[in-house]
Scaffold this motif. Structure first.
Motif, mmCIF file in Angstrom:
data_model
loop_
_atom_site.group_PDB
_atom_site.id
_atom_site.type_symbol
_atom_site.label_atom_id
_atom_site.label_comp_id
_atom_site.label_asym_id
_atom_site.label_seq_id
_atom_site.Cartn_x
_atom_site.Cartn_y
_atom_site.Cartn_z
ATOM 1 N N LEU A 8 -15.639 -20.368 -42.412
ATOM 2 C CA LEU A 8 -15.556 -19.487 -43.574
ATOM 3 C C LEU A 8 -14.646 -18.303 -43.303
ATOM 4 C CD1 LEU A 8 -19.245 -19.437 -44.860
ATOM 5 C CD2 LEU A 8 -17.261 -20.414 -46.005
ATOM 6 N N ALA A 9 -14.714 -17.765 -42.075
ATOM 7 C CA ALA A 9 -13.846 -16.634 -41.728
ATOM 8 C C ALA A 9 -12.385 -17.037 -41.775
ATOM 9 C CB ALA A 9 -14.209 -16.096 -40.340
ATOM 10 N N VAL A 10 -12.073 -18.245 -41.277
ATOM 11 C CA VAL A 10 -10.696 -18.732 -41.335
ATOM 12 C C VAL A 10 -10.251 -18.849 -42.787
ATOM 13 C CG1 VAL A 10 -9.204 -20.704 -40.887
ATOM 14 C CG2 VAL A 10 -10.786 -19.930 -39.127
ATOM 15 N N THR A 11 -11.115 -19.439 -43.621
ATOM 16 C CA THR A 11 -10.781 -19.612 -45.034
ATOM 17 C C THR A 11 -10.541 -18.275 -45.721
ATOM 18 O OG1 THR A 11 -12.137 -21.617 -45.090
ATOM 19 C CG2 THR A 11 -11.556 -20.617 -47.208
ATOM 20 N N LEU A 12 -11.446 -17.302 -45.471
ATOM 21 C CA LEU A 12 -11.303 -15.991 -46.104
ATOM 22 C C LEU A 12 -10.087 -15.254 -45.573
ATOM 23 C CD1 LEU A 12 -12.381 -13.946 -48.071
ATOM 24 C CD2 LEU A 12 -13.987 -13.149 -46.340
ATOM 25 N N THR A 13 -9.796 -15.404 -44.273
ATOM 26 C CA THR A 13 -8.623 -14.753 -43.692
ATOM 27 C C THR A 13 -7.351 -15.259 -44.344
ATOM 28 O OG1 THR A 13 -9.735 -14.491 -41.562
ATOM 29 C CG2 THR A 13 -7.327 -14.338 -41.564
ATOM 30 N N VAL A 14 -7.255 -16.584 -44.469
ATOM 31 C CA VAL A 14 -6.083 -17.165 -45.132
ATOM 32 C C VAL A 14 -6.008 -16.677 -46.569
ATOM 33 C CG1 VAL A 14 -5.032 -19.318 -45.919
ATOM 34 C CG2 VAL A 14 -6.046 -19.184 -43.640
ATOM 35 N N GLY A 15 -7.166 -16.623 -47.218
ATOM 36 C CA GLY A 15 -7.187 -16.137 -48.595
ATOM 37 C C GLY A 15 -6.708 -14.712 -48.720
ATOM 38 N N SER A 305 -7.926 -15.405 -32.232
ATOM 39 C CA SER A 305 -8.930 -14.920 -31.284
ATOM 40 C C SER A 305 -9.931 -14.021 -31.971
ATOM 41 C CB SER A 305 -8.240 -14.176 -30.136
ATOM 42 O OG SER A 305 -9.192 -13.645 -29.242
ATOM 43 N N GLY A 306 -9.451 -13.171 -32.894
ATOM 44 C CA GLY A 306 -10.336 -12.261 -33.609
ATOM 45 C C GLY A 306 -11.368 -13.006 -34.431
ATOM 46 N N ILE A 307 -10.964 -14.125 -35.040
ATOM 47 C CA ILE A 307 -11.900 -14.906 -35.851
ATOM 48 C C ILE A 307 -13.001 -15.498 -34.975
ATOM 49 C CG2 ILE A 307 -12.124 -17.031 -37.187
ATOM 50 C CD1 ILE A 307 -9.392 -16.396 -38.416
ATOM 51 N N PHE A 308 -12.643 -16.044 -33.821
ATOM 52 C CA PHE A 308 -13.647 -16.696 -32.979
ATOM 53 C C PHE A 308 -14.547 -15.689 -32.263
ATOM 54 C CE2 PHE A 308 -10.904 -20.313 -33.662
ATOM 55 C CZ PHE A 308 -11.786 -21.384 -33.674
ATOM 56 N N ALA A 326 -16.296 -9.295 -42.678
ATOM 57 C CA ALA A 326 -15.827 -8.320 -41.689
ATOM 58 C C ALA A 326 -14.869 -8.967 -40.709
ATOM 59 C CB ALA A 326 -17.021 -7.709 -40.952
ATOM 60 N N THR A 327 -15.190 -10.183 -40.291
ATOM 61 C CA THR A 327 -14.317 -10.905 -39.358
ATOM 62 C C THR A 327 -12.950 -11.165 -39.982
ATOM 63 O OG1 THR A 327 -16.237 -11.978 -38.324
ATOM 64 C CG2 THR A 327 -14.078 -13.004 -37.990
ATOM 65 N N ALA A 328 -12.953 -11.619 -41.219
ATOM 66 C CA ALA A 328 -11.686 -11.920 -41.891
ATOM 67 C C ALA A 328 -10.877 -10.655 -42.136
ATOM 68 C CB ALA A 328 -11.959 -12.628 -43.216
ATOM 69 N N PHE A 329 -11.542 -9.580 -42.554
ATOM 70 C CA PHE A 329 -10.839 -8.332 -42.841
ATOM 71 C C PHE A 329 -10.185 -7.772 -41.580
ATOM 72 C CE2 PHE A 329 -10.932 -3.728 -44.324
ATOM 73 C CZ PHE A 329 -9.922 -3.917 -45.257
ATOM 74 N N ALA A 331 -9.378 -9.520 -38.947
ATOM 75 C CA ALA A 331 -8.329 -10.441 -38.499
ATOM 76 C C ALA A 331 -7.005 -10.120 -39.166
ATOM 77 C CB ALA A 331 -8.733 -11.882 -38.796
ATOM 78 N N VAL A 332 -7.066 -9.678 -40.420
ATOM 79 C CA VAL A 332 -5.854 -9.355 -41.165
ATOM 80 C C VAL A 332 -5.381 -7.938 -40.877
ATOM 81 C CG1 VAL A 332 -4.894 -9.067 -43.491
ATOM 82 C CG2 VAL A 332 -6.406 -10.983 -42.994
ATOM 83 N N ALA A 333 -6.327 -6.999 -40.734
ATOM 84 C CA ALA A 333 -5.960 -5.573 -40.621
ATOM 85 C C ALA A 333 -6.898 -4.860 -39.652
ATOM 86 C CB ALA A 333 -5.993 -4.915 -41.994
ATOM 87 N N CYS A 334 -6.924 -5.303 -38.415
ATOM 88 C CA CYS A 334 -7.894 -4.807 -37.439
ATOM 89 C C CYS A 334 -7.790 -3.299 -37.218
ATOM 90 C CB CYS A 334 -7.726 -5.558 -36.125
ATOM 91 S SG CYS A 334 -8.922 -5.076 -34.851
ATOM 92 N N SER A 335 -6.608 -2.817 -36.851
ATOM 93 C CA SER A 335 -6.452 -1.384 -36.574
ATOM 94 C C SER A 335 -6.649 -0.547 -37.830
ATOM 95 C CB SER A 335 -5.060 -1.103 -35.986
ATOM 96 O OG SER A 335 -4.929 -1.673 -34.704
ATOM 97 N N HIS A 336 -6.156 -1.033 -38.944
ATOM 98 C CA HIS A 336 -6.280 -0.319 -40.213
ATOM 99 C C HIS A 336 -7.750 -0.217 -40.625
ATOM 100 C CE1 HIS A 336 -4.694 1.402 -43.838
ATOM 101 N NE2 HIS A 336 -5.063 0.397 -44.624
ATOM 102 N N ALA A 337 -8.525 -1.252 -40.321
ATOM 103 C CA ALA A 337 -9.943 -1.263 -40.681
ATOM 104 C C ALA A 337 -10.792 -0.428 -39.740
ATOM 105 C CB ALA A 337 -10.456 -2.706 -40.694
ATOM 106 N N ARG A 338 -10.237 0.007 -38.618
ATOM 107 C CA ARG A 338 -11.031 0.738 -37.625
ATOM 108 C C ARG A 338 -11.417 2.138 -38.102
ATOM 109 N NH1 ARG A 338 -11.192 -0.156 -32.178
ATOM 110 N NH2 ARG A 338 -11.184 -2.335 -32.871
#
Length: 544
Positions: A8-15, A305-308, A326-329, A331-338
């Protein structure tokens, strides 16, 4: 994470990636109270040509008129502009949580006074207004956790603005819609102050990414249209694209509130090349730059790696789908989400204050040149930042180092040592290499800490100072193990089989956060490469 969660995280990340790059879409959210229908907003648009420059204008009734020209047009930094979508006004929702309704929200409407009078809003208590960013949503778990922490901290009025019908791609349209969002929030603030009797100093607007600039617009319009200055705005990694280095009318700036503070976590100065989403520009009176405001620890893992491995934020209270989001978000914007995560964790964690130090730049900070609280030169990052440090005449920048996962706080230290000058007895010469230390305290032992991310010159007679942090409180440090590794000169075969040494002059000095200086006596002065040197505490004194 389970296989299902990963999928699901992979799917949401791609989305999320496709949504960020593709045509407009939206997440539909319904409040617990239906908003009363309002008439369609009168919209007036026109094309204006001035000095051969064409610009568009739109007027959105009581929320003001907008132009794509003037400060909002800049050929390299803001070349493509849109007008706010005036009808968005009907889709904006303000969701209230208090201690009387910590879970279910009450929808407030600046155009319907009864929604406030019939709610649990308390004009005597402090009010926080949270504005989410691009493709974000007020219901996502990190914002719900922030509500929990704020209500745990005090009997506040916590209000989340839902503008998810206007924060979807294209980015330029979301940027334009934000101006209308700011005017809407400003009107609501005017309602709070004039009808509810709220003290403007008790209003704190918190915005992430685009929401940080929305907070700035809210404060600016509240001043220009209603003569109201809100007490505080906190910008959580203010968005960089379309805002950095533009006039203050376009972006968040210190004039938008009595005090403006920011937390910058993805502000690489070459944001386009580095795909950074935040801005390195100091946009507040007080600006915090954890880890230099650059790529955050744990975010170098990459998307797969972030997803797993799961999110770096504390997701223990998230449900299954919240953890996936949270995992997907990240994965796309790790530093920005911090940034919002650091702010959230700062609210009710006195043992993890993320102490930060005022400094001219990150490099000077890492050299240990700013490790002092004297003269009020340090501050806690986040919700409890000392806003009295704000100056109307200058911006102040504060730096700290965090860990890669929650809890993010660390214990800061400064180490200083001097190398012996060259003599006939020691035959000292310049070396090039890396320096390491391990601290042994009464409560814990640190990991082996690399003090020099890159090889440095170790010159006889020179003094070296390093600032570093350990992930947890060590107690009183009783001993230090010092070591160094020489850099091999590939083009000098004569040195390949030689053993290198450096020579320590006197003692090592370790300064702690409370400015207590501890003196450590090394077991010997001659230090062979890749060999540990034990240094033992002999006494401590308070730094003058």
């Amino acid at each position: 994470m389970s296989a299902t969660a990963v999928l699901l995280a992979v799917t949401l990340t791609v989305g999320l990636c496709l949504v960020a790059a593709g045509p407009s879409s939206r997440i539909s959210n319904k409040g617990t109270e239906p908003r009363k229908s309002r008439a369609v907003i009168p919209v007036v648009t026109r094309q204006v040509v001035e000095h051969s420059e064409e610009r568009a204008e739109a007027c959105c009734a009581d929320l003001g008129c907008y132009s794509t020209g003037g400060d909002f047009f800049h050929i390299p930094l803001r070349p493509f502009n849109s007008l706010p979508r005036c009808a968005l006004k009907n889709d904006l929702k303000l969701h209230l949580n208090t201690r009387r309704n910590p879970v279910d929200t009450q929808v407030l409407d600046p155009y319907d006074a009864s929604t406030l009078f019939l709610s649990n809003f308390n004009a005597v208590q402090k009010t926080q207004i949270i504005i989410h960013g691009f493709i974000d949503n007020f219901q996502w778990p990190w914002w719900k956790n922030t509500i929990v922490e704020l209500l745990k901290n005090g009997d506040h009025n916590v209000i989340r603005l839902d503008w998810s019908h206007g924060n979807t791609p294209p980015y330029t349209q979301a940027v334009a819609n934000l101006r209308l969002v700011g005017a809407y929030v400003a009107k609501f603030i005017h309602h709070l102050v004039t009808i509810q009797g709220v003290n403007p100093a008790d209003i704190h607007i918190i915005g992430h990414s685009l929401g940080a600039h929305g907070a700035g617009y809210s404060g600016s319009v509240a001043q220009s249209s209603y003569n109201i200055t809100v007490g505080r705005i906190t910008g959580l990694d203010p968005a960089g694209p379309y805002y950095t280095n533009l006039p203050v009318s376009v972006r968040l700036d210190p004039s938008d509130a009595a005090v403006v503070d920011t937390i910058v976590t993805d502000g690489h100065p070459h944001s386009i090349l580095q795909l950074a989403l935040g801005s390195p520009q100091p946009m507040g009176h007080i600006n915090f730059y954890p880890n230099g405001g650059l790529e955050q620890p744990g975010c170098e893992r990459g998307i797969i790696s972030g997803i797993f491995q799961g999110p770096t934020m504390n997701a223990s209270g998230f449900d299954f789908f919240g953890t996936v989001a949270a995992t997907a978000f990240e994965a796309v914007a790790c530093s920005h989400a911090r940034a919002p995560v650091l702010f959230h964790e700062s609210i009710n964690n006195p043992a993890c204050t993320m102490k930060s130090f005022e400094c001219s730049d990150y490099e000077s900070f890492l050299r240990g040149e700013c490790f002092t609280c004297r003269g009020r030169r340090c501050a806690d990052l986040g919700f409890h930042a000392d806003i009295s440090l704000a100056s109307q005449y200058m911006t102040k920048n504060y730096y700290t180092i965090t860990t890669e996962k929650s809890p993010f706080c660390t214990s800061p230290h400064k180490l200083e040592f001097t190398l012996q000058p060259k003599t006939s007895a020691n035959g000292a010469s310049s070396k090039h290499g890396l320096v390491y230390v391990t601290l042994y305290g009464t409560l814990a032992t640190s990991a082996k800490v690399l003090l020099t991310p890159e090889s440095i010159d170790l010159d006889p007679g020179s003094t070296y100072t390093f600032f570093f942090e350990t992930p947890r409180e060590l107690g009183t440090v009783q001993s230090i193990v010092f070591s160094w590794t020489a850099k091999i000169e590939l083009f000098n075969p004569l040195e390949w089989f030689l053993t290198d040494y450096i020579h320590i002059e006197g003692n090592l000095f370790l300064t702690e956060q409370d400015e207590l200086v501890s003196v450590f006596q090394p077991a010997r002065s001659k230090v062979e490469e890749d060999k540990d040197l034990l240094s033992t505490l002999i006494h401590s004194f308070e730094q003058l």
